[in-house]
Design a protein around this motif. Structure first.
Motif, PDB file in Angstrom:
ATOM      1  N   TRP A   6      15.085   4.056  -7.523  1.00  0.00           N
ATOM      2  CA  TRP A   6      14.947   2.849  -7.025  1.00  0.00           C
ATOM      3  C   TRP A   6      13.327   2.431  -7.327  1.00  0.00           C
ATOM      4  O   TRP A   6      12.511   3.245  -7.530  1.00  0.00           O
ATOM      5  CB  TRP A   6      15.179   2.905  -5.542  1.00  0.00           C
ATOM      6  CG  TRP A   6      14.078   3.647  -4.627  1.00  0.00           C
ATOM      7  CD1 TRP A   6      14.423   4.924  -4.459  1.00  0.00           C
ATOM      8  CD2 TRP A   6      12.726   3.499  -4.086  1.00  0.00           C
ATOM      9  NE1 TRP A   6      13.262   5.625  -3.503  1.00  0.00           N
ATOM     10  CE2 TRP A   6      12.518   4.603  -3.645  1.00  0.00           C
ATOM     11  CE3 TRP A   6      12.247   2.199  -4.105  1.00  0.00           C
ATOM     12  CZ2 TRP A   6      10.961   4.780  -2.862  1.00  0.00           C
ATOM     13  CZ3 TRP A   6      10.768   2.367  -3.513  1.00  0.00           C
ATOM     14  CH2 TRP A   6      10.447   3.436  -2.882  1.00  0.00           C
ATOM     15  N   ILE A   7      13.255   1.356  -7.254  1.00  0.00           N
ATOM     16  CA  ILE A   7      11.736   0.584  -7.479  1.00  0.00           C
ATOM     17  C   ILE A   7      11.739  -0.389  -6.174  1.00  0.00           C
ATOM     18  O   ILE A   7      12.546  -1.103  -5.846  1.00  0.00           O
ATOM     19  CB  ILE A   7      11.511  -0.258  -8.623  1.00  0.00           C
ATOM     20  CG1 ILE A   7      12.726  -1.138  -9.091  1.00  0.00           C
ATOM     21  CG2 ILE A   7      11.554   0.745 -10.050  1.00  0.00           C
ATOM     22  CD1 ILE A   7      12.433  -2.007 -10.154  1.00  0.00           C
ATOM     23  N   GLY A   8      10.492  -0.691  -5.806  1.00  0.00           N
ATOM     24  CA  GLY A   8      10.253  -1.623  -4.754  1.00  0.00           C
ATOM     25  C   GLY A   8       9.475  -2.664  -4.842  1.00  0.00           C
ATOM     26  O   GLY A   8       8.520  -2.997  -5.815  1.00  0.00           O
ATOM     27  N   ILE A   9       9.657  -3.855  -4.240  1.00  0.00           N
ATOM     28  CA  ILE A   9       9.037  -5.135  -4.224  1.00  0.00           C
ATOM     29  C   ILE A   9       8.373  -5.110  -2.699  1.00  0.00           C
ATOM     30  O   ILE A   9       8.921  -4.735  -1.737  1.00  0.00           O
ATOM     31  CB  ILE A   9       9.684  -6.116  -4.362  1.00  0.00           C
ATOM     32  CG1 ILE A   9      10.913  -6.271  -3.432  1.00  0.00           C
ATOM     33  CG2 ILE A   9      10.486  -6.091  -5.893  1.00  0.00           C
ATOM     34  CD1 ILE A   9      11.770  -7.632  -3.707  1.00  0.00           C
ATOM     35  N   GLY A  32       0.838  -1.046  -0.002  1.00  0.00           N
ATOM     36  CA  GLY A  32      -0.088   0.053  -0.047  1.00  0.00           C
ATOM     37  C   GLY A  32       0.646   1.396   0.183  1.00  0.00           C
ATOM     38  O   GLY A  32       0.278   2.556  -0.152  1.00  0.00           O
ATOM     39  N   ARG A  33       2.298   1.414   0.120  1.00  0.00           N
ATOM     40  CA  ARG A  33       3.059   2.196   0.354  1.00  0.00           C
ATOM     41  C   ARG A  33       3.364   2.706  -1.210  1.00  0.00           C
ATOM     42  O   ARG A  33       3.662   1.630  -2.185  1.00  0.00           O
ATOM     43  CB  ARG A  33       4.117   2.052   1.193  1.00  0.00           C
ATOM     44  CG  ARG A  33       3.826   1.892   2.712  1.00  0.00           C
ATOM     45  CD  ARG A  33       2.975   3.277   3.245  1.00  0.00           C
ATOM     46  NE  ARG A  33       3.923   4.372   3.138  1.00  0.00           N
ATOM     47  CZ  ARG A  33       4.618   4.634   4.249  1.00  0.00           C
ATOM     48  NH1 ARG A  33       4.811   3.948   5.257  1.00  0.00           N
ATOM     49  NH2 ARG A  33       5.472   5.657   4.056  1.00  0.00           N
ATOM     50  N   PRO A  34       3.840   3.723  -1.444  1.00  0.00           N
ATOM     51  CA  PRO A  34       4.749   4.160  -2.856  1.00  0.00           C
ATOM     52  C   PRO A  34       5.851   2.852  -3.020  1.00  0.00           C
ATOM     53  O   PRO A  34       6.645   2.837  -2.140  1.00  0.00           O
ATOM     54  CB  PRO A  34       5.061   5.492  -2.618  1.00  0.00           C
ATOM     55  CG  PRO A  34       4.151   5.982  -1.728  1.00  0.00           C
ATOM     56  CD  PRO A  34       3.851   4.929  -0.983  1.00  0.00           C
ATOM     57  N   ALA A  35       5.911   2.453  -4.246  1.00  0.00           N
ATOM     58  CA  ALA A  35       6.895   1.471  -4.713  1.00  0.00           C
ATOM     59  C   ALA A  35       7.670   1.931  -5.397  1.00  0.00           C
ATOM     60  O   ALA A  35       8.489   1.258  -6.087  1.00  0.00           O
ATOM     61  CB  ALA A  35       5.957   0.162  -5.228  1.00  0.00           C
TER      62      ALA A  35
END
Length: 682
Positions: A639-642, A631-634
């Motif tokens: 950077w990119i998030g998983i 639910g948080r910005p990814a």
């Protein structure tokens, strides 16, 4: 090892709720009456209610499962432009190494090639298939390496983790493309049709360009160049040069710096058809076969029939002028002198020279044939007599000379060996299975030219076909074809024979005895050669890039030779065999992969935003990877998030009742007894 309290009610919840209301009512009554044991009695009720809820302590032995990251690599044709393929490959290798180096993380690489049948980039379909093979609870993210130009965005699956697009475009990319907006599938010969196209520049195109050259060629012939406005819809008026398939190629030359010239060319295949076929039927006298010709020609909605018939011969003398015997004043001069060239076919059905049509009319018809017209002679006994239409101007064009003998005996018409190869008569036995009915009359003729495709009594020529100058002539040496139409002795393929005969004479492309063409299915073509010769050799195929290949032609049926060829490219192919040549376009008018070539995230934007994913340009390097909560910005700067999923597998499970029945009975009994004793002492 983890533990938790669970509940397994022994009664429906609504019934337990009713019991709780009863307990509450008892508590209220006890308070109202001032009973001293109300706390103990209330506690006993609560123990009973708690026991009915079936509380238990559950212990699980769990094994944590790794997170799965899907790495989608676009390998479609548009990814082959510029350095996109190399940058995709390098970035995929870096990302895979970084992900595999993370603890508790697995990588699934999904490759997306070109879809068959010009389906474009089916990345979402491939992603959905890959997700179907994995537990959704373990998918921590999806990273797509692509130009973003997918063609199945409407099939995007519900992704339970962030979707990131690492696009392969560059800031300076631009491309010029030619788009066919509207093109008819067929057109009427001699009539103008309209088609529209547009030439546009996409991306960082050079400024100040307002017009571009456009080359147009038909059937691979030398192209003509026009200057057309850029970015505007262009309407082109076209008149097809011939019947059958017309292959039109539109090309705008490649400009310096554009991504590709694959979308600078478009192929359009339009079938040319005749609007109406004009036929003049000249009947020398009424007979049974006259209706046969009328029924055949009137049944074809594309035929305009003019029927000139002689109802009363001039030898019947009763003092009435011949010119006054017709039902109407027939415009013979207009038909046979002034407008004869307007007819596609003239049929002489049992006509003989009686002075009704002057020699100058017949001479004009002979010239009409030599200049490209067609005449069919349906011969009866009159053809063998002194007044035969053969004697005169037609002697130079008729392929058979009458011997003055009329054979009056039954016979079965049959197709000759040459006729088995000729498109007019080939396969007639398959069209009408079984023995054909007999005809009862044949005019004996001596072949002077042309091809004998059917024979009759004693293998005498029955149907002859010939080319005279630019035109065509056919001679049917019998007037008994109508017997087949009446079903005499089972009948025969009368309508099919006469239909083919008429259309061959009117130069329909599908009935040419010497022809070369191809039929396309995707990128595969079937090359077809029709010939009266027994050997035709190989076909020479020239690809769009200029490569020349040869394929042997094998005879699949009498007079029909075929070869299969898989075209390696989309575009115009040239076919040659002897004096025959043809062209065919393989692939779509414009490949969907090159309709748009400038990298963009527009198509995938909705799917990316759904789980707070990000968009990154690979020209800026490969982003780092972080873990983010659901639910948080990814995605952020660099950077990119998983999203870690925390999935696990349960190995064992144990449950222990918190309130066993004996304990419940002991507690409830003790509480009630204690309360009773306390109230009794008081």
């Amino acid at each position: 090892m983890t533990g938790s309290v669970i509940f397994d009610p022994l009664l429906p919840l609504w019934l337990i709720a009713c019991l709780a209301v009863v307990v509450a009512a008892g508590l209220a009554l006890a308070l109202w009456r001032g009973l001293a044991g109300w706390p103990l009695r209330t506690l006993a009720g609560l123990v009973i209610l708690a026991a009915l809820m079936g509380p238990a302590y559950q212990q699980e032995e769990r094994i944590p499962l790794s997170d799965i990251v899907l790495l989608v690599e676009d390998e479609s044709a548009s990814q082959g432009l510029a350095d996109r393929a190399e940058s995709t490959k390098e970035a995929a290798a870096v990302l895979a190494a970084r992900l595999e180096a993370r603890a508790n993380t697995e990588v699934r690489r999904v490759r997306v090639p070109d879809a068959p049948d010009n389906g474009g980039t089916q990345a979402m379909t491939a992603l959905a298939q890959a997700m179907a093979e994995e537990p959704l609870g373990r998918i921590a993210g999806v990273i797509m390496l692509s130009d973003g130009l997918v063609h199945d965005a409407d099939r995007a699956p519900e992704i339970p983790a962030p979707l990131h697009l690492l696009h392969t475009g560059r800031d300076g990319d631009w491309d010029r493309r030619l788009r066919i907006d509207n093109a008819p599938a067929f057109a009427i010969l001699g009539e103008e049709v309209q088609m529209t196209l547009t030439v546009t520049d996409d991306g960082a195109a050079p400024v100040g360009v307002t017009s571009v050259p456009l080359d147009i060629s038909v059937d691979g012939e030398e192209s003509r160049r026009f200057e057309v406005p850029l970015g505007e819809e262009i309407t082109l008026p076209l008149v097809l040069p011939h019947g059958g398939r017309n292959v039109l190629q539109f090309t705008t030359p490649a400009a310096e710096g554009e991504l590709t010239d694959r979308n600078n060319t478009a192929l359009v295949q339009i079938n040319g058809v005749r609007d109406r076929l004009s036929v003049l039927l000249v009947s020398g006298q009424p007979h049974q076969g006259t209706r046969t010709w009328r029924n055949l020609l009137k049944s074809d909605s594309s035929v305009d029939l003019v029927h000139f018939t002689i109802l009363r011969p001039p030898e019947k003398q009763d003092g009435v002028p011949v010119r006054e015997l017709s039902l109407i004043a027939f415009p013979t001069r207009e038909l046979f002198l002034e407008k004869v060239d307007d007819f596609d076919l003239i049929i002489f059905d049992r006509y003989r020279r009686r002075g009704i049509l002057p020699t100058i009319y017949l001479e004009n018809i002979r010239q009409y044939v030599e200049n490209g017209g067609a005449v069919l002679f349906a011969a009866g006994p009159d053809f063998a007599g002194a007044e035969s239409i053969y004697r005169g101007p037609f002697e130079a064009i008729v392929p058979g000379r009458p011997t003055a003998r009329v054979v009056e005996e039954g016979y079965r018409p049959k197709v000759t060996a040459l006729g088995e190869r000729h498109p007019v008569t080939a396969g007639l036995d398959r069209e009408f299975a079984g023995d054909w009915g007999r005809w009862m009359r044949q005019i004996e003729i001596t072949q002077t030219g042309g091809d004998v495709v059917m024979s009759g009594v004693g293998d005498r020529p029955l149907l002859l076909l010939d080319r005279v100058g630019e035109g065509r002539v056919a001679l049917l040496a019998s007037d008994h074809a109508w017997l087949w139409g009446r079903g005499f002795e089972g009948g025969g393929p009368q309508l099919e024979l006469l239909r083919r005969l008429a259309h061959w004479m009117m130069k329909e492309p599908e009935l040419e005895e010497e022809a070369l063409w191809a039929e396309a299915t995707g990128q595969q073509m079937r090359v077809i050669r029709r010939s009266l010769d027994g050997e035709v050799g190989s076909v020479t195929i020239t690809t769009p890039s200029g490569e020349v290949v040869e394929r042997p032609l094998a005879e699949v049926s009498p007079g029909r030779f075929e070869a299969m060829y898989d075209g390696p490219e989309i575009g115009l192919y040239r076919l040659e065999n002897g004096e025959q040549s043809a062209v065919i376009g393989l692939g779509p008018a414009a490949a969907v992969e090159f309709e748009r070539t400038i990298a963009s995230a527009e198509v995938l934007q909705a799917a990316i935003d759904a789980e707070n994913g990000g968009i990154w340009a690979l020209q800026d390097g490969v982003p780092t990877i972080r873990e983010v909560r659901e639910g948080r910005p990814a995605a952020g700067r660099g950077w990119i998030g998983i999203t870690p999923r925390g999935a696990y597998e349960t190995q064992s499970l144990r449950q222990m009742a918190i309130l066993p029945p004996w304990l419940v009975l002991l507690l409830v009994s003790s509480l009630i007894l204690t309360g009773w004793l306390r109230e009794g002492r008081r």
